[in-house]
Scaffold this active site. Structure first.
Site, PDB file in Angstrom:
ATOM      1  N   ASP A  84      -1.354   6.860   0.435  1.00  0.00           N
ATOM      2  CA  ASP A  84      -1.962   6.871  -0.899  1.00  0.00           C
ATOM      3  C   ASP A  84      -3.248   6.045  -0.980  1.00  0.00           C
ATOM      4  O   ASP A  84      -3.439   5.073  -0.258  1.00  0.00           O
ATOM      5  CB  ASP A  84      -0.963   6.361  -1.943  1.00  0.00           C
ATOM      6  CG  ASP A  84      -0.414   4.971  -1.634  1.00  0.00           C
ATOM      7  OD1 ASP A  84      -0.084   4.702  -0.463  1.00  0.00           O
ATOM      8  OD2 ASP A  84      -0.338   4.132  -2.559  1.00  0.00           O
ATOM      9  N   GLU A 142       2.356   3.535  -1.846  1.00  0.00           N
ATOM     10  CA  GLU A 142       2.558   2.140  -1.432  1.00  0.00           C
ATOM     11  C   GLU A 142       1.965   1.179  -2.436  1.00  0.00           C
ATOM     12  O   GLU A 142       2.455   0.067  -2.608  1.00  0.00           O
ATOM     13  CB  GLU A 142       1.915   1.900  -0.048  1.00  0.00           C
ATOM     14  CG  GLU A 142       2.306   0.585   0.602  1.00  0.00           C
ATOM     15  CD  GLU A 142       1.683  -0.642  -0.050  1.00  0.00           C
ATOM     16  OE1 GLU A 142       2.402  -1.633  -0.265  1.00  0.00           O
ATOM     17  OE2 GLU A 142       0.472  -0.610  -0.374  1.00  0.00           O
TER      18      GLU A 142
END
Ligand SMILES: [Zn+2]
Ligand SMILES: [Zn+2]
Length: 391
Positions: A84, A142
């Site tokens: 991400d 994350e």
């Protein structure tokens, strides 16, 4: 079973570097935030399947898990990358800079994903020479609570896995080395928000008001005692106020103020103690001033703990291929890799990513943070060395 000396890690790495660079550029220019890593996950799955890796998608919502199973070995180790990006704008002049406003890979997760895909590709080519089974875990989200790891774990990504390793590009030290810290490596990053309500009124008649600004100032001052007087000086802990909001005019005492900030520690008990003391101080000081207080504390990811035996394995395997840095130190940032370490022995590694001569000096989350191209092959070599040394 191959020993590390029978396989030329340098040659294997060189063979996948075009793929790694292309993928890193592609993911970097098309950043995806949180669990919305759909395009990135599809790219990962496509690359893994292209080399015959058994691949499962939509694990933990948008994660990908690939397996190289080695028959005859009961051991399985996992390598994890996050996919991400951050909700921010990029300010670099790179040709492959973000094409999406408000989204940018300023934490290097594009590098993590592409390095692990490259390593998986290389390892698939020598699967009959691997000492144990390898699982590749690519997770979303994350960067934001609740993290992406818990959903991946709930979907079984650690089933059958004995040990897990993660890696993060790290601007704290120069490119070319790997840092391994034993024990607590990243902190538990809690956040808090405090609302203090007094009684507003004219600034010229303070005696007819209850001033929440003065009360808030006393709270900030008293909270400095948490670290200096309540926490064992041998333990690391941070209590930082980062926001103080209140008031709208020079001649008005506001009704309400808001304080926000963060508590960070490397120890569950220290964190608990700091959170409890903050609440007690806020409520006590507010009462003393005739104000009402509301405290909300959001616990962050747990402490990322590097298992000593997993660290020893990492040092032994990696040092054959990549020099180890003694500059890696515990960091008071948070990382959701911590959740894997709560389940099985884990080690989170720091990949040097700093080169002053190229201007690569900004820390992760800075709008001009940049992945050093020279760090990419070091990361791939590190994964390969870990896989080959895992017998
Ligand atoms: Zn980050
Ligand atoms: Zn990160």
């Amino acid at each position: 079973m191959a020993t590390i000396r029978e396989v030329d890690v340098q040659e294997l790495t060189t063979a996948v570097m075009d793929q790694v660079i292309d993928l890193q550029r592609d993911i970097h220019s098309h950043p995806e935030i949180g669990f919305d890593t759909v395009r990135t996950a599809a790219l990962v799955a496509e690359n893994l399947r292209a080399v015959g890796i058994e691949t499962r998608e939509q694990i933990g919502k948008t994660g990908v898990v690939g397996d190289i199973e080695v028959s005859g070995s009961t051991r399985c180790i996992a390598f994890r990358a996050d996919m991400d990006a951050l909700p921010m704008d990029e300010e670099t002049d790179l040709p492959h800079r973000s094409t999406i406003p408000g989204a940018a890979h300023m934490c290097g997760h594009d590098a993590h994903t592409s390095m692990l895909v490259g390593a998986a590709t290389a390892l698939a080519g020598i699967r009959d020479r691997l000492p144990c089974s390898i699982r590749f875990i690519f997770q979303p989200n994350e960067e934001a609570l609740p993290g992406g790891a818990p959903a991946m774990i709930a979907d079984g990504c650690l089933e059958g896995v004995d040990r897990i390793f993660g890696m993060h590009v790290w601007p704290q030290f120069d490119t070319g080395k790997i840092g391994i810290v034993e024990g607590p490596t990243m902190a538990q990053p809690d956040t808090f928000s405090i609302e203090i309500t007094g009684q507003g009124g004219h600034a010229a008649v303070p005696h007819a008001c209850i001033d929440p600004i003065v009360c808030g100032s006393q709270i900030i001052s008293s909270a400095q005692h948490i670290v200096s007087r309540n926490i064992d000086p041998r333990s690391a802990c941070v209590v930082t106020f980062t926001q103080f909001h209140g008031g709208s005019a020079d001649n008005v005492i506001p009704e309400k103020i808001e304080l926000r900030g963060t508590i960070r520690s490397f120890d569950t008990e220290v964190g608990e103690s700091a959170r409890r003391r903050l609440t007690e101080i806020v409520e006590g000081v507010a009462t003393a001033h005739g104000c009402r207080a509301q405290v909300q504390i959001t616990e962050g990811y747990p402490v990322t703990f590097n298992d000593p035996e997993a660290c020893e394995e990492a040092r032994r395997s990696i040092s054959v291929e990549v020099p180890l840095s003694d500059e890696g130190t515990p960091v008071l940032g948070g990382e959701d890799f911590a959740y894997y370490g709560q389940k099985i022995p884990a080690a989170f590694l720091f990949l040097g990513n700093r080169d002053e001569s190229q201007g690569i000096v900004h820390f992760c989350h800075h709008p001009r943070f940049q992945v050093d191209d020279q760090a990419l092959p070091i990361g791939v070599r590190t994964w390969l060395a870990l896989a080959l040394g895992a017998g």
